[in-house]
Scaffold this active site. Structure first.
Site, PDB file in Angstrom:
ATOM      1  N   GLU A  61      46.523 -28.019 -27.721  1.00  0.00           N
ATOM      2  CA  GLU A  61      46.078 -26.852 -28.169  1.00  0.00           C
ATOM      3  C   GLU A  61      46.853 -26.070 -27.908  1.00  0.00           C
ATOM      4  OE1 GLU A  61      43.140 -26.299 -29.556  1.00  0.00           O
ATOM      5  OE2 GLU A  61      41.907 -28.096 -29.163  1.00  0.00           O
ATOM      6  N   CYS A  82      45.404 -16.908 -26.816  1.00  0.00           N
ATOM      7  CA  CYS A  82      45.876 -17.611 -27.851  1.00  0.00           C
ATOM      8  C   CYS A  82      45.565 -17.254 -29.148  1.00  0.00           C
ATOM      9  CB  CYS A  82      45.820 -19.312 -27.557  1.00  0.00           C
ATOM     10  SG  CYS A  82      44.019 -19.681 -27.448  1.00  0.00           S
TER      11      CYS A  82
HETATM   12  P1  NAD Z   1      53.258 -23.688 -20.935  1.00  0.00           P
HETATM   13  O1  NAD Z   1      53.469 -24.499 -21.986  1.00  0.00           O
HETATM   14  O2  NAD Z   1      54.604 -23.052 -20.433  1.00  0.00           O
HETATM   15  O3  NAD Z   1      52.511 -24.525 -19.616  1.00  0.00           O
HETATM   16  C1  NAD Z   1      51.343 -25.081 -19.976  1.00  0.00           C
HETATM   17  C2  NAD Z   1      51.075 -26.237 -18.800  1.00  0.00           C
HETATM   18  O4  NAD Z   1      52.048 -27.222 -19.228  1.00  0.00           O
HETATM   19  C3  NAD Z   1      51.560 -25.898 -17.639  1.00  0.00           C
HETATM   20  O5  NAD Z   1      50.371 -26.440 -16.657  1.00  0.00           O
HETATM   21  C4  NAD Z   1      52.830 -26.338 -17.172  1.00  0.00           C
HETATM   22  O6  NAD Z   1      52.887 -26.747 -15.766  1.00  0.00           O
HETATM   23  C5  NAD Z   1      52.751 -27.739 -18.031  1.00  0.00           C
HETATM   24  N1  NAD Z   1      54.269 -28.334 -18.507  1.00  0.00           N
HETATM   25  C6  NAD Z   1      55.176 -27.678 -18.377  1.00  0.00           C
HETATM   26  N2  NAD Z   1      56.076 -28.599 -18.921  1.00  0.00           N
HETATM   27  C7  NAD Z   1      55.506 -29.871 -19.051  1.00  0.00           C
HETATM   28  C8  NAD Z   1      56.143 -31.066 -19.118  1.00  0.00           C
HETATM   29  N3  NAD Z   1      57.158 -31.255 -19.777  1.00  0.00           N
HETATM   30  N4  NAD Z   1      55.274 -32.008 -19.150  1.00  0.00           N
HETATM   31  C9  NAD Z   1      53.636 -31.791 -18.784  1.00  0.00           C
HETATM   32  N5  NAD Z   1      53.297 -30.577 -18.502  1.00  0.00           N
HETATM   33  C10 NAD Z   1      54.230 -29.542 -18.654  1.00  0.00           C
HETATM   34  O7  NAD Z   1      52.333 -22.587 -21.247  1.00  0.00           O
HETATM   35  P2  NAD Z   1      51.717 -21.433 -20.444  1.00  0.00           P
HETATM   36  O8  NAD Z   1      52.727 -20.325 -20.353  1.00  0.00           O
HETATM   37  O9  NAD Z   1      50.965 -21.881 -19.333  1.00  0.00           O
HETATM   38  O10 NAD Z   1      50.759 -20.961 -21.403  1.00  0.00           O
HETATM   39  C11 NAD Z   1      50.712 -19.742 -22.513  1.00  0.00           C
HETATM   40  C12 NAD Z   1      50.632 -20.501 -23.686  1.00  0.00           C
HETATM   41  O11 NAD Z   1      49.426 -21.307 -23.945  1.00  0.00           O
HETATM   42  C13 NAD Z   1      50.657 -19.603 -24.858  1.00  0.00           C
HETATM   43  O12 NAD Z   1      51.482 -20.246 -25.949  1.00  0.00           O
HETATM   44  C14 NAD Z   1      49.124 -19.735 -25.589  1.00  0.00           C
HETATM   45  O13 NAD Z   1      48.953 -19.376 -26.975  1.00  0.00           O
HETATM   46  C15 NAD Z   1      48.652 -21.003 -25.078  1.00  0.00           C
HETATM   47  N6  NAD Z   1      47.311 -21.300 -25.150  1.00  0.00           N
HETATM   48  C16 NAD Z   1      46.641 -22.128 -25.897  1.00  0.00           C
HETATM   49  C17 NAD Z   1      45.223 -22.221 -26.100  1.00  0.00           C
HETATM   50  C18 NAD Z   1      44.604 -22.858 -27.253  1.00  0.00           C
HETATM   51  O14 NAD Z   1      43.380 -23.390 -26.815  1.00  0.00           O
HETATM   52  N7  NAD Z   1      45.183 -23.190 -28.432  1.00  0.00           N
HETATM   53  C19 NAD Z   1      44.587 -21.647 -25.020  1.00  0.00           C
HETATM   54  C20 NAD Z   1      45.252 -20.786 -23.954  1.00  0.00           C
HETATM   55  C21 NAD Z   1      46.672 -20.875 -24.172  1.00  0.00           C
END
Ligand code: NAD
Length: 475
Positions: free
Chosen positions: A220, A254
């Site tokens: 997502e 998002c």
């Molecule tokens: P991010 O991708 O930086 O981090 C998300 C999660 O992934 C965190 O817990 C992080 O520690 C973890 N992570 C980072 N690198 C990883 C790896 N290599 N392996 C496994 N896990 C890893 O995102 P963010 O800044 O926390 O969130 C913002 C983003 O999330 C925006 O792009 C937003 O649109 C999206 N978002 C999407 C939805 C949806 O339902 N589509 C909902 C909320 C937020």
């Protein structure tokens, strides 16, 4: 301001995963009725401490209390009710029809828990997303390892603590692993499935890791909601929707509206209304029910906001608001008028309190601009002609489309929720949002006659082959 937590060591993650596996072995023997009862009991226990939970979410994110109440807690209640009411219908064995050639057999599908499910979550909804993904994973009979964002771990740790203290679940069924991406990558080494919510860039890494281990992976990811206004759009509602759809949660949603593509005939009128709505937003008093606007949850998001605003100004846009206060990692809500497709604010996800507005000559032009980007999460069409609006809506390349509405899909949880293109793979919510946490086991039972072989078994022969072909053709 939030500071990231220390990352758990690989050994600690492995130890948690093995405890989760043990707990899942016990949980899987609970009947579905018992699981539903346990999850409802857990929710009731959380409700008894609702004030404490709400205060914690507010403290960790700075979001207005009204948003904590209805976006995090009330939305979770809707989803919990939907899931627990529908779990039996969705997860019970499903009989499937067979061709009449097999009329002496019976077939059905069983939904078998996957085992240990990893939920990797972002910082913008620290309760809603982890809780609402945890509930279906648990209902389906799995253990959960939650890896929350390193920027918002307190709500997750509270959830883990309350799950343990509630006494409804086997010890270790719900556990939290804290840390950054490294901890997330460690979790992926042990999980039987991952549901990842976060940025598109990280989603690609998670998908690659899941591919390496051949575990199911639901993604997502980010979005770029384009709100398209036809010349007969209901402007008053549309202006309020654009402002709420962009500045709720300080633009860190998002599905949040990022861009308004407005028919030139109503552009000036719409812009004037936007300015009035923008001026009416109340940034405080913090923590009071009347506060409309919170701050940025993640200070680093300010860099993106500043970069997008600077780029828009350089390329000739008129920017209202957008005053940056570096010391407090704050920015006032900004509207970029006279936006152009080449601006960053039109092309990349801002995920902050910045709304771009652009005039278009026809709705068809707006559809082309909306579909040009790589994101495909949410979009909306605004017109009083609902039939035409539905036609335009069907042309949008987005998983979540609304007519004269915004940000409603997540709580309308009978609907599948997810994105097309770079916005994701798979869907949460809906019936498949519960079934995806299970392996589908297909079972065929030969009922009669108990001794005779099937006609397509050995020995083969010309006449037998012809008869079989004829029967297959008739079926
Ligand atoms: P991010 O991708 O930086 O981090 C998300 C999660 O992934 C965190 O817990 C992080 O520690 C973890 N992570 C980072 N690198 C990883 C790896 N290599 N392996 C496994 N896990 C890893 O995102 P963010 O800044 O926390 O969130 C913002 C983003 O999330 C925006 O792009 C937003 O649109 C999206 N978002 C999407 C939805 C949806 O339902 N589509 C909902 C909320 C937020």
């Amino acid at each position: 301001m939030n500071i990231p937590v220390k990352t758990m060591h690989a050994a600690e993650v492995a130890e948690r995963a093995s405890r989760a596996r043990e707990a899942q072995g016990v949980w899987t023997r609970y009947s579905l009725t018992q699981r539903v009862r346990a999850i409802r009991g857990f929710w009731d226990a959380l409700q008894r401490e609702r004030g404490r939970l709400a205060a914690l979410i507010h403290e960790e994110t700075g979001k207005p209390m009204a948003e904590v109440e209805f976006m995090e807690l009330d939305a979770a209640a809707l989803i919990l009710k939907h899931l627990t009411r529908n779990a039996h219908r969705v997860l019970q064995e499903q009989a499937v029809p067979l061709p009449w050639l097999m009329l002496n057999k019976r077939a059905y599908v069983r939904y078998v828990p996957r085992g240990v499910v990893a939920l990797i979550t972002p910082w913008n909804m620290p309760f809603l997303i982890p809780f609402c993904d945890m509930v279906p994973a648990l209902l389906a009979g799995n253990a959960v390892i939650l890896k929350p964002s390193e920027w918002t771990t307190r709500v997750a740790l509270y959830l883990e603590d309350r799950a343990r203290a509630s006494g409804f679940f086997p010890e270790g069924l719900v556990q939290v692993v804290v840390g950054d991406g490294e901890a997330g990558a460690e979790v992926l080494k042990h999980a039987d499935m991952v549901l990842f919510t976060g940025s598109t860039a990280t989603g690609r890494k998670v998908a690659a890791a899941a591919g390496e281990r051949l575990i199911p992976c639901v993604l997502e990811l980010g979005g770029k909601h384009a709100m398209i206004l036809a010349k007969d759009a209901p402007l008053e509602r549309a202006a309020k929707a654009a402002v709420w759809g962009r500045f709720a949660n300080s633009g860190q949603l998002c599905v949040g509206v990022e861009v308004c593509l407005v028919h030139e005939a109503v552009y000036a009128d719409f812009c004037a209304r936007l300015e009035v709505e923008l001026a009416a937003l109340r940034p405080g008093p913090a923590g009071e029910p009347e506060q409309d606007l919170g701050g940025l949850i993640l200070a680093a998001q300010l860099d993106v906001v500043e970069r997008h605003l600077e780029d828009a100004r350089e390329k000739g846009a008129r920017v209202v608001g957008g005053e940056v206060d570096r010391a407090n990692a704050a920015v006032t809500p900004a509207v970029v008028f006279e936006a152009k497709p080449e601006m960053l604010v039109m092309r990349e996800e801002t995920f902050g309190p910045v709304l771009a507005v652009m005039a278009v000559r026809r709705v068809e032009e707006a559809l082309v601009i909306a579909n040009a980007g790589r994101h495909g999460l949410a979009a909306s069409v605004w017109s009083r002609d609902l039939e035409r609006a539905a036609e335009w809506a069907s042309l949008l390349e987005a998983g979540l489309v609304s007519v004269n509405d915004v940000l409603i899909h997540y709580a309308a949880c009978a609907l599948p929720f997810g994105g097309m293109k770079d916005s994701g793979v798979g869907r949460r919510h809906g019936d498949q949002g519960l079934r995806m946490f299970c392996e589908e086991q297909s079972i065929v039972v030969h009922e009669w006659p108990s001794q005779l072989p099937d006609p397509w078994w050995f020995p083969y022969g010309r006449l037998k082959t012809r008869i079989l072909s004829w029967l297959a053709w008739l079926t």
